[in-house]
Design a protein around this motif. Structure first.
Motif, PDB file in Angstrom:
ATOM      1  N   PRO A  57       4.723  24.507   3.394  1.00  0.00           N
ATOM      2  CA  PRO A  57       3.837  24.896   2.293  1.00  0.00           C
ATOM      3  C   PRO A  57       3.982  23.998   1.070  1.00  0.00           C
ATOM      4  O   PRO A  57       2.995  23.752   0.366  1.00  0.00           O
ATOM      5  N   GLU A  58       5.164  23.481   0.827  1.00  0.00           N
ATOM      6  CA  GLU A  58       5.369  22.601  -0.327  1.00  0.00           C
ATOM      7  C   GLU A  58       4.729  21.235  -0.159  1.00  0.00           C
ATOM      8  O   GLU A  58       4.712  20.432  -1.096  1.00  0.00           O
ATOM      9  N   ASP A  59       4.186  20.943   1.018  1.00  0.00           N
ATOM     10  CA  ASP A  59       3.426  19.706   1.224  1.00  0.00           C
ATOM     11  C   ASP A  59       1.979  19.852   0.758  1.00  0.00           C
ATOM     12  O   ASP A  59       1.226  18.871   0.748  1.00  0.00           O
ATOM     13  N   THR A  60       1.589  21.047   0.372  1.00  0.00           N
ATOM     14  CA  THR A  60       0.223  21.285  -0.096  1.00  0.00           C
ATOM     15  C   THR A  60      -0.057  20.466  -1.345  1.00  0.00           C
ATOM     16  O   THR A  60       0.671  20.544  -2.331  1.00  0.00           O
ATOM     17  N   ALA A  61      -1.093  19.646  -1.285  1.00  0.00           N
ATOM     18  CA  ALA A  61      -1.441  18.751  -2.396  1.00  0.00           C
ATOM     19  C   ALA A  61      -2.708  17.986  -2.050  1.00  0.00           C
ATOM     20  O   ALA A  61      -3.162  18.002  -0.901  1.00  0.00           O
ATOM     21  N   MET A  62      -3.231  17.284  -3.036  1.00  0.00           N
ATOM     22  CA  MET A  62      -4.254  16.273  -2.791  1.00  0.00           C
ATOM     23  C   MET A  62      -3.514  14.986  -2.454  1.00  0.00           C
ATOM     24  O   MET A  62      -2.597  14.588  -3.184  1.00  0.00           O
ATOM     25  N   TYR A  63      -3.896  14.362  -1.360  1.00  0.00           N
ATOM     26  CA  TYR A  63      -3.244  13.133  -0.911  1.00  0.00           C
ATOM     27  C   TYR A  63      -4.148  11.937  -1.187  1.00  0.00           C
ATOM     28  O   TYR A  63      -5.340  11.965  -0.877  1.00  0.00           O
ATOM     29  N   TYR A  64      -3.537  10.891  -1.728  1.00  0.00           N
ATOM     30  CA  TYR A  64      -4.271   9.700  -2.124  1.00  0.00           C
ATOM     31  C   TYR A  64      -3.720   8.465  -1.429  1.00  0.00           C
ATOM     32  O   TYR A  64      -2.505   8.284  -1.326  1.00  0.00           O
ATOM     33  N   CYS A  65      -4.640   7.618  -1.007  1.00  0.00           N
ATOM     34  CA  CYS A  65      -4.303   6.290  -0.512  1.00  0.00           C
ATOM     35  C   CYS A  65      -4.402   5.320  -1.684  1.00  0.00           C
ATOM     36  O   CYS A  65      -5.291   5.464  -2.535  1.00  0.00           O
ATOM     37  N   GLY A 101       4.952   9.575  -5.129  1.00  0.00           N
ATOM     38  CA  GLY A 101       4.870   8.706  -3.962  1.00  0.00           C
ATOM     39  C   GLY A 101       5.416   9.395  -2.730  1.00  0.00           C
ATOM     40  O   GLY A 101       6.461  10.051  -2.793  1.00  0.00           O
ATOM     41  N   VAL A 102       4.726   9.232  -1.625  1.00  0.00           N
ATOM     42  CA  VAL A 102       5.122   9.821  -0.354  1.00  0.00           C
ATOM     43  C   VAL A 102       5.655   8.749   0.583  1.00  0.00           C
ATOM     44  O   VAL A 102       6.722   8.914   1.180  1.00  0.00           O
ATOM     45  N   ALA A 103       4.924   7.654   0.688  1.00  0.00           N
ATOM     46  CA  ALA A 103       5.314   6.564   1.579  1.00  0.00           C
ATOM     47  C   ALA A 103       4.656   5.287   1.111  1.00  0.00           C
ATOM     48  O   ALA A 103       3.574   5.318   0.507  1.00  0.00           O
ATOM     49  N   SER A 104       5.299   4.169   1.385  1.00  0.00           N
ATOM     50  CA  SER A 104       4.717   2.874   1.042  1.00  0.00           C
ATOM     51  C   SER A 104       5.108   1.843   2.082  1.00  0.00           C
ATOM     52  O   SER A 104       6.089   2.020   2.813  1.00  0.00           O
ATOM     53  N   ILE A 105       4.312   0.780   2.134  1.00  0.00           N
ATOM     54  CA  ILE A 105       4.609  -0.339   3.015  1.00  0.00           C
ATOM     55  C   ILE A 105       4.606  -1.599   2.178  1.00  0.00           C
ATOM     56  O   ILE A 105       3.713  -1.797   1.345  1.00  0.00           O
ATOM     57  N   ASP A 106       5.614  -2.459   2.360  1.00  0.00           N
ATOM     58  CA  ASP A 106       5.653  -3.679   1.568  1.00  0.00           C
ATOM     59  C   ASP A 106       5.093  -4.858   2.354  1.00  0.00           C
ATOM     60  O   ASP A 106       4.632  -4.694   3.496  1.00  0.00           O
ATOM     61  N   SER A 107       5.148  -6.033   1.783  1.00  0.00           N
ATOM     62  CA  SER A 107       4.505  -7.193   2.400  1.00  0.00           C
ATOM     63  C   SER A 107       5.276  -7.728   3.595  1.00  0.00           C
ATOM     64  O   SER A 107       4.765  -8.587   4.313  1.00  0.00           O
ATOM     65  N   MET A 111       0.836  -1.192   0.000  1.00  0.00           N
ATOM     66  CA  MET A 111       0.000   0.000   0.000  1.00  0.00           C
ATOM     67  C   MET A 111       0.875   1.248   0.000  1.00  0.00           C
ATOM     68  O   MET A 111       2.057   1.179   0.344  1.00  0.00           O
ATOM     69  N   GLY A 112       0.261   2.362  -0.350  1.00  0.00           N
ATOM     70  CA  GLY A 112       1.039   3.594  -0.389  1.00  0.00           C
ATOM     71  C   GLY A 112       0.203   4.832  -0.191  1.00  0.00           C
ATOM     72  O   GLY A 112      -1.036   4.782  -0.242  1.00  0.00           O
ATOM     73  N   TRP A 113       0.893   5.902   0.063  1.00  0.00           N
ATOM     74  CA  TRP A 113       0.308   7.244   0.059  1.00  0.00           C
ATOM     75  C   TRP A 113       1.015   8.050  -1.023  1.00  0.00           C
ATOM     76  O   TRP A 113       2.256   8.042  -1.098  1.00  0.00           O
ATOM     77  N   PHE A 114       0.223   8.727  -1.828  1.00  0.00           N
ATOM     78  CA  PHE A 114       0.752   9.585  -2.883  1.00  0.00           C
ATOM     79  C   PHE A 114       0.163  10.976  -2.713  1.00  0.00           C
ATOM     80  O   PHE A 114      -0.807  11.168  -1.980  1.00  0.00           O
ATOM     81  N   ARG A 115       0.731  11.925  -3.414  1.00  0.00           N
ATOM     82  CA  ARG A 115       0.164  13.268  -3.416  1.00  0.00           C
ATOM     83  C   ARG A 115       0.346  13.890  -4.795  1.00  0.00           C
ATOM     84  O   ARG A 115       1.248  13.517  -5.552  1.00  0.00           O
ATOM     85  N   GLN A 116      -0.529  14.838  -5.073  1.00  0.00           N
ATOM     86  CA  GLN A 116      -0.461  15.532  -6.359  1.00  0.00           C
ATOM     87  C   GLN A 116      -0.837  16.985  -6.172  1.00  0.00           C
ATOM     88  O   GLN A 116      -1.954  17.294  -5.738  1.00  0.00           O
ATOM     89  N   ALA A 117       0.103  17.849  -6.475  1.00  0.00           N
ATOM     90  CA  ALA A 117      -0.142  19.287  -6.446  1.00  0.00           C
ATOM     91  C   ALA A 117      -0.606  19.727  -7.835  1.00  0.00           C
ATOM     92  O   ALA A 117      -0.310  19.060  -8.827  1.00  0.00           O
ATOM     93  N   PRO A 118      -1.325  20.830  -7.928  1.00  0.00           N
ATOM     94  CA  PRO A 118      -1.809  21.301  -9.228  1.00  0.00           C
ATOM     95  C   PRO A 118      -0.677  21.460 -10.237  1.00  0.00           C
ATOM     96  O   PRO A 118       0.359  22.051  -9.933  1.00  0.00           O
ATOM     97  N   GLY A 119      -0.860  20.888 -11.422  1.00  0.00           N
ATOM     98  CA  GLY A 119       0.119  21.013 -12.476  1.00  0.00           C
ATOM     99  C   GLY A 119       1.335  20.118 -12.326  1.00  0.00           C
ATOM    100  O   GLY A 119       2.274  20.212 -13.123  1.00  0.00           O
ATOM    101  N   GLN A 120       1.317  19.272 -11.308  1.00  0.00           N
ATOM    102  CA  GLN A 120       2.460  18.391 -11.096  1.00  0.00           C
ATOM    103  C   GLN A 120       2.057  16.931 -11.201  1.00  0.00           C
ATOM    104  O   GLN A 120       0.880  16.588 -11.131  1.00  0.00           O
ATOM    105  N   GLU A 121       3.068  16.071 -11.375  1.00  0.00           N
ATOM    106  CA  GLU A 121       2.831  14.642 -11.419  1.00  0.00           C
ATOM    107  C   GLU A 121       2.472  14.111 -10.030  1.00  0.00           C
ATOM    108  O   GLU A 121       2.870  14.688  -9.015  1.00  0.00           O
TER     109      GLU A 121
END
Length: 126
Positions: free
Chosen positions: A88-96, A48-54, A35-45
Motif C-alpha cells: 500500500p505504501e507504493d501508492t503514488a503517481m509514478y513519473y518517467c 526517486g525510485v530507480a535510475s539507470i546511468d550511462s 533516466m529514472g523513475w520517480f513517484r509522488q504520493a499526495p502531500g509528499q515530496e
C-alpha cells in the motif's frame, strides 16, 4: 521537443504486480543518457525510485530494492519498471524522467532531471 509518455498504472491488491512503460519521442534511449523513475504520493515530496546511468548501471531506492526492476529496450525506445510484491505504501503517481545528458552516478534526486512525463497512477490496496 522531448515527450515522455508513461502507461501501465492501475489498481492492484497488496502483493500484486504492475509493469510501467515509458515511451519517448524526440529523445533516443540509444544515447544512453541517464533516466529514472520517480513517484509522488499526495502531500509528499517526489522521490526517486530507480535510475539507470550511462554505463547501464541501475540503482534503486532502498524501499523498492528486490521488488522493482528497471529495464530498457533501445529498439522500442521504451523503458520499463516492473513492480512486484506491491505494498500500500507504493501508492503514488509514478513519473518517467530523462536527464538529457550522460551521467555515471546514482541519480535519484528530482533536480538532476530535465524532462518529465505526465505520470501514471498506481494504487495498491491492502
Amino acid at each position: 521537443q522531448v515527450h515522455l509518455m508513461e502507461s501501465g498504472g492501475g489498481s492492484v491488491q497488496a502483493g500484486g504486480s504492475l509493469r510501467l512503460s515509458c515511451a519517448a519521442s524526440g529523445y533516443s534511449y540509444r544515447s544512453n543518457y541517464c533516466m529514472g523513475w520517480f513517484r509522488q504520493a499526495p502531500g509528499q515530496e517526489r522521490e526517486g525510485v530507480a535510475s539507470i546511468d550511462s554505463g547501464n548501471r541501475i540503482y534503486y531506492a532502498d524501499s523498492v530494492k528486490g521488488r522493482f526492476t528497471f529495464s530498457k529496450d533501445n529498439a522500442k525506445n521504451t523503458v520499463y519498471l516492473q513492480m512486484n510484491s506491491l505494498k500500500p505504501e507504493d501508492t503514488a503517481m509514478y513519473y518517467c524522467t530523462a536527464m538529457g545528458k550522460s551521467c555515471y552516478y546514482r541519480a535519484l534526486f528530482k533536480d538532476d532531471y530535465n524532462y518529465w512525463g505526465q505520470g501514471t497512477q498506481v494504487t495498491v490496496s491492502s
